[in-house]
Design a protein around this motif. Structure first.
Motif, mmCIF file in Angstrom:
data_model
loop_
_atom_site.group_PDB
_atom_site.id
_atom_site.type_symbol
_atom_site.label_atom_id
_atom_site.label_comp_id
_atom_site.label_asym_id
_atom_site.label_seq_id
_atom_site.Cartn_x
_atom_site.Cartn_y
_atom_site.Cartn_z
ATOM 1 N N ASP A 295 50.625 32.407 44.375
ATOM 2 C CA ASP A 295 50.485 31.072 44.305
ATOM 3 C C ASP A 295 49.170 30.524 43.614
ATOM 4 O O ASP A 295 49.178 29.506 42.877
ATOM 5 C CB ASP A 295 50.380 30.421 45.710
ATOM 6 N N TYR A 296 48.023 31.269 43.998
ATOM 7 C CA TYR A 296 46.911 30.985 43.367
ATOM 8 C C TYR A 296 46.855 30.816 41.568
ATOM 9 O O TYR A 296 46.502 30.125 41.024
ATOM 10 C CB TYR A 296 45.628 31.800 43.864
ATOM 11 N N LEU A 297 47.565 32.100 41.318
ATOM 12 C CA LEU A 297 47.382 32.338 39.638
ATOM 13 C C LEU A 297 48.709 31.336 39.076
ATOM 14 O O LEU A 297 48.311 31.102 38.011
ATOM 15 C CB LEU A 297 47.746 33.777 39.443
ATOM 16 N N GLU A 298 49.659 31.229 40.011
ATOM 17 C CA GLU A 298 50.452 30.330 39.018
ATOM 18 C C GLU A 298 50.432 28.882 39.052
ATOM 19 O O GLU A 298 51.056 28.253 38.288
ATOM 20 C CB GLU A 298 52.073 30.817 39.780
ATOM 21 N N ASN A 299 49.676 28.557 40.200
ATOM 22 C CA ASN A 299 49.480 27.099 40.204
ATOM 23 C C ASN A 299 47.998 26.920 39.918
ATOM 24 O O ASN A 299 47.340 25.609 40.077
ATOM 25 C CB ASN A 299 49.632 26.576 41.427
ATOM 26 N N GLU A 300 47.342 27.560 39.097
ATOM 27 C CA GLU A 300 45.857 27.476 38.694
ATOM 28 C C GLU A 300 46.069 26.185 37.645
ATOM 29 O O GLU A 300 46.748 26.393 36.712
ATOM 30 C CB GLU A 300 45.391 28.753 38.079
ATOM 31 N N VAL A 301 44.923 25.541 37.817
ATOM 32 C CA VAL A 301 44.715 24.361 36.814
ATOM 33 C C VAL A 301 44.014 24.647 35.417
ATOM 34 O O VAL A 301 42.782 25.286 36.066
ATOM 35 C CB VAL A 301 44.336 22.924 37.761
ATOM 36 N N SER B 215 48.991 36.749 32.885
ATOM 37 C CA SER B 215 48.616 37.985 32.233
ATOM 38 C C SER B 215 47.806 38.958 33.198
ATOM 39 O O SER B 215 47.410 38.610 34.068
ATOM 40 C CB SER B 215 47.581 37.601 31.074
ATOM 41 N N VAL B 216 47.940 39.960 32.660
ATOM 42 C CA VAL B 216 47.242 41.002 33.520
ATOM 43 C C VAL B 216 45.679 40.773 33.781
ATOM 44 O O VAL B 216 45.269 41.232 34.579
ATOM 45 C CB VAL B 216 47.480 42.544 32.881
ATOM 46 N N ASP B 217 45.111 40.322 32.380
ATOM 47 C CA ASP B 217 43.674 39.848 32.618
ATOM 48 C C ASP B 217 43.278 38.921 33.873
ATOM 49 O O ASP B 217 42.441 39.114 34.539
ATOM 50 C CB ASP B 217 43.162 39.496 31.275
ATOM 51 N N LYS B 218 44.186 38.012 34.067
ATOM 52 C CA LYS B 218 43.964 37.199 34.781
ATOM 53 C C LYS B 218 44.232 37.618 36.279
ATOM 54 O O LYS B 218 43.565 37.384 37.431
ATOM 55 C CB LYS B 218 44.834 35.829 34.517
ATOM 56 N N VAL B 219 45.241 38.280 36.398
ATOM 57 C CA VAL B 219 45.412 39.069 37.910
ATOM 58 C C VAL B 219 44.123 40.011 38.245
ATOM 59 O O VAL B 219 43.602 40.087 38.997
ATOM 60 C CB VAL B 219 46.571 39.998 37.950
ATOM 61 N N TRP B 220 43.925 40.850 37.087
ATOM 62 C CA TRP B 220 42.565 41.578 37.379
ATOM 63 C C TRP B 220 41.519 41.085 37.802
ATOM 64 O O TRP B 220 40.865 41.258 38.724
ATOM 65 C CB TRP B 220 42.474 42.551 36.174
ATOM 66 N N ASN B 221 41.154 39.891 37.085
ATOM 67 C CA ASN B 221 39.888 38.994 37.257
ATOM 68 C C ASN B 221 40.269 38.427 38.957
ATOM 69 O O ASN B 221 39.192 38.465 39.547
ATOM 70 C CB ASN B 221 39.720 37.649 36.492
ATOM 71 N N ALA B 222 41.302 38.051 39.301
ATOM 72 C CA ALA B 222 41.543 37.547 40.805
ATOM 73 C C ALA B 222 41.270 38.648 41.783
ATOM 74 O O ALA B 222 40.794 38.394 42.808
ATOM 75 C CB ALA B 222 42.916 37.053 40.879
ATOM 76 N N VAL C 54 38.610 52.918 39.747
ATOM 77 C CA VAL C 54 38.860 51.477 38.923
ATOM 78 C C VAL C 54 39.372 51.832 37.623
ATOM 79 O O VAL C 54 38.502 52.762 36.890
ATOM 80 C CB VAL C 54 37.568 51.033 38.810
ATOM 81 N N ILE C 55 40.421 51.494 37.213
ATOM 82 C CA ILE C 55 40.952 51.545 35.879
ATOM 83 C C ILE C 55 41.127 50.018 35.666
ATOM 84 O O ILE C 55 42.361 49.642 36.041
ATOM 85 C CB ILE C 55 42.117 52.349 35.846
ATOM 86 N N PRO C 56 40.532 49.329 34.998
ATOM 87 C CA PRO C 56 40.422 47.937 34.502
ATOM 88 C C PRO C 56 42.019 47.627 33.936
ATOM 89 O O PRO C 56 42.469 48.153 33.128
ATOM 90 C CB PRO C 56 39.244 47.525 33.342
ATOM 91 N N ASN C 57 42.242 46.496 34.596
ATOM 92 C CA ASN C 57 43.572 46.056 34.252
ATOM 93 C C ASN C 57 44.787 46.830 34.657
ATOM 94 O O ASN C 57 46.144 46.611 34.397
ATOM 95 C CB ASN C 57 43.782 45.640 32.759
ATOM 96 N N GLU C 58 44.505 48.092 35.408
ATOM 97 C CA GLU C 58 45.744 48.795 35.937
ATOM 98 C C GLU C 58 45.593 49.128 37.175
ATOM 99 O O GLU C 58 46.657 49.039 38.082
ATOM 100 C CB GLU C 58 45.365 50.276 35.069
ATOM 101 N N LYS C 59 44.440 49.892 37.699
ATOM 102 C CA LYS C 59 44.472 50.054 39.355
ATOM 103 C C LYS C 59 42.983 49.846 39.671
ATOM 104 O O LYS C 59 41.918 50.032 39.110
ATOM 105 C CB LYS C 59 44.756 51.460 39.120
ATOM 106 N N LEU C 60 43.010 49.473 41.084
ATOM 107 C CA LEU C 60 41.844 49.491 41.792
ATOM 108 C C LEU C 60 42.324 50.012 43.374
ATOM 109 O O LEU C 60 43.173 49.753 43.856
ATOM 110 C CB LEU C 60 41.557 48.013 42.307
#
Length: 144
Positions: free
Chosen positions: A138-144, A11-18, A67-73
């Motif tokens: 790799d980090y986000l797709e293999n997160e446990v 999800s975009v939320d998980k990418v934004w947090n990363a 900073v536009i949360p979940n869109e742009k940094l």
């Protein structure tokens, strides 16, 4: 200029947090303990490594521009003490149904050529950003 787009199965939320949470960033990017995604904030960190030419330490400095949360940094990217150059790094996120598209754009990195070594060339940045984007995926797709 460097520009690359990747698709991450999360999800975009998980990418934004990363991208914006220090405890997440250190798993795939750099350790910037005081990072805060706030326009105008300034951060720096040092990357040290050893290769066939010896030991190296490079300071990285950046200022958050947008900073536009979940869109742009978007932030500046500099190497004080090594180069007079300034560049801009933009992370754009596009949510999909089951994936998030990440577009990374690094503009102005050619301004670092005054440093004079192989570490600040377009080829070096391309290799580095490719590795970093793959690390994020790799980090986000293999997160446990």
């Amino acid at each position: 200029m460097y520009k690359k787009q990747i698709s991450i199965n999360t999800s975009v939320d998980k990418v934004w947090n990363a991208l914006t949470q220090p405890e997440e960033m250190r798993n795939w990017y750099f350790s910037i303990s005081n990072f805060e995604a706030t326009e105008g904030a300034v951060f720096d960190f040092i990357v040290s490594f050893t290769d066939e030419a010896g030991e190296h330490s490079f300071r990285h400095l950046f200022k958050i521009l947008e900073v536009i949360p979940n869109e742009k940094l978007r932030h500046t990217w500099e190497h004080p003490g090594h180069s007079e150059g300034t560049s801009t790094l933009t992370w754009e996120l596009i949510p999909g149904e089951e994936t998030t598209t990440v577009i990374l754009t690094h503009e102005g990195n050619e301004s670092f050529l005054d440093e004079g070594s192989k570490y600040f060339t377009a080829e070096s940045y391309t290799a580095g950003w490719n590795d970093i984007l793959q690390g994020l995926k790799d980090y986000l797709e293999n997160e446990v």
